[in-house]
Design a protein around this motif. Sequence first.
Motif, PDB file in Angstrom:
ATOM      1  N   THR A   1      -4.522  18.626   1.617  1.00 18.38           N
ATOM      2  CA  THR A   1      -6.114  17.933   1.145  1.00 18.38           C
ATOM      3  C   THR A   1      -6.089  16.564   1.514  1.00 18.38           C
ATOM      4  N   VAL A   2      -4.884  15.854   1.432  1.00 16.08           N
ATOM      5  CA  VAL A   2      -4.842  14.340   1.498  1.00 16.08           C
ATOM      6  C   VAL A   2      -5.365  14.246   2.861  1.00 16.08           C
ATOM      7  N   ILE A   3      -4.933  14.758   4.183  1.00 17.47           N
ATOM      8  CA  ILE A   3      -5.112  14.439   5.267  1.00 17.47           C
ATOM      9  C   ILE A   3      -6.536  15.379   5.860  1.00 17.47           C
ATOM     10  N   TYR A   4      -7.097  16.000   5.019  1.00 17.76           N
ATOM     11  CA  TYR A   4      -8.101  17.183   5.477  1.00 17.76           C
ATOM     12  C   TYR A   4      -9.137  16.022   6.212  1.00 17.76           C
ATOM     13  N   GLY A   5      -9.713  15.029   5.438  1.00 18.23           N
ATOM     14  CA  GLY A   5     -10.626  14.319   5.912  1.00 18.23           C
ATOM     15  C   GLY A   5     -10.173  13.646   7.383  1.00 18.23           C
ATOM     16  N   ASP A   6      -9.255  13.298   7.598  1.00 19.19           N
ATOM     17  CA  ASP A   6      -8.843  12.704   8.844  1.00 19.19           C
ATOM     18  C   ASP A   6      -8.775  13.851   9.973  1.00 19.19           C
ATOM     19  N   ALA A   7      -8.166  15.051   9.677  1.00 15.80           N
ATOM     20  CA  ALA A   7      -8.378  16.059  10.287  1.00 15.80           C
ATOM     21  C   ALA A   7      -9.604  16.650  10.801  1.00 15.80           C
ATOM     22  N   VAL A   8     -10.677  16.658   9.950  1.00 13.02           N
ATOM     23  CA  VAL A   8     -12.064  16.917  10.201  1.00 13.02           C
ATOM     24  C   VAL A   8     -12.491  16.001  11.447  1.00 13.02           C
ATOM     25  N   ASP A   9     -12.240  14.770  10.813  1.00 11.13           N
ATOM     26  CA  ASP A   9     -12.925  13.816  12.050  1.00 11.13           C
ATOM     27  C   ASP A   9     -12.217  13.702  13.464  1.00 11.13           C
ATOM     28  N   ALA A  10     -10.795  14.241  13.386  1.00 15.86           N
ATOM     29  CA  ALA A  10     -10.334  14.369  14.708  1.00 15.86           C
ATOM     30  C   ALA A  10     -10.657  15.585  15.436  1.00 15.86           C
ATOM     31  N   VAL A  11     -10.468  16.613  14.595  1.00 18.85           N
ATOM     32  CA  VAL A  11     -10.554  18.062  15.534  1.00 18.85           C
ATOM     33  C   VAL A  11     -11.842  18.905  15.154  1.00 18.85           C
ATOM     34  N   GLY A  12     -12.485  18.472  13.970  1.00 18.42           N
ATOM     35  CA  GLY A  12     -13.745  19.219  13.806  1.00 18.42           C
ATOM     36  C   GLY A  12     -13.476  20.100  12.510  1.00 18.42           C
ATOM     37  N   LEU A  13     -14.396  20.790  11.895  1.00 26.50           N
ATOM     38  CA  LEU A  13     -14.273  21.450  10.600  1.00 26.50           C
ATOM     39  C   LEU A  13     -13.546  22.708  10.786  1.00 26.50           C
ATOM     40  N   GLY A  14     -13.624  23.437  11.815  1.00 28.65           N
ATOM     41  CA  GLY A  14     -13.085  24.705  11.969  1.00 28.65           C
ATOM     42  C   GLY A  14     -11.615  24.916  12.241  1.00 28.65           C
ATOM     43  N   PRO A  15     -11.195  24.024  13.100  1.00 28.24           N
ATOM     44  CA  PRO A  15      -9.711  23.856  13.337  1.00 28.24           C
ATOM     45  C   PRO A  15      -8.984  23.331  12.289  1.00 28.24           C
ATOM     46  N   ALA A  16      -9.731  22.697  11.422  1.00 29.66           N
ATOM     47  CA  ALA A  16      -9.165  21.881  10.223  1.00 29.66           C
ATOM     48  C   ALA A  16      -8.804  22.556   9.128  1.00 29.66           C
ATOM     49  N   LEU A  17      -9.949  23.558   9.125  1.00 29.75           N
ATOM     50  CA  LEU A  17      -9.896  24.507   7.703  1.00 29.75           C
ATOM     51  C   LEU A  17      -9.318  25.765   7.982  1.00 29.75           C
TER      52      LEU A  17
END
Length: 134
Positions: A81-97
């Motif tokens: 959850t801490v890195i979720y925001g950065d991951a969404v910015d980097a790869v998009g919602l689907g691959p991060a979730l």
Amino acid sequence: MSNPWIAIGALALVGVLIPLGMMSVSALLRPSVPEDSKRASYESGEVPTGNTRIRFNIQYYMVALLFVVFDIETVLIFPWTVIYGDAVDAVGLGPALLPMVAFIGILAVGLAWAWRNGAVRWIRSPRAQQELTE
């Protein structure tokens, strides 16, 4: 230039020699007084009564194992959850979730299986059942 395997070998040698040396010194220094009480099941000097095999309710262990599984889940979800925001910015919602949804889905299936097989159902004692009906 020194070979790094020499340091690894020296560390392994020290790691073996120190415990062997400690066991050798303790074998030489400890008192040896053979007694019947030292050969008994319980060395406390108390005379054992009854059977040594005690039946425990397996339910305690099942609940403890489920607690450990879901405690580890919490430990894994928090950093995600801490890195979720950065991951969404980097790869998009689907691959991060998707990986976390799959992880929680597998845990939910495991919990449903445990629930269905009665791993979380407590068995009431006869006395508790009697007090419940009164």
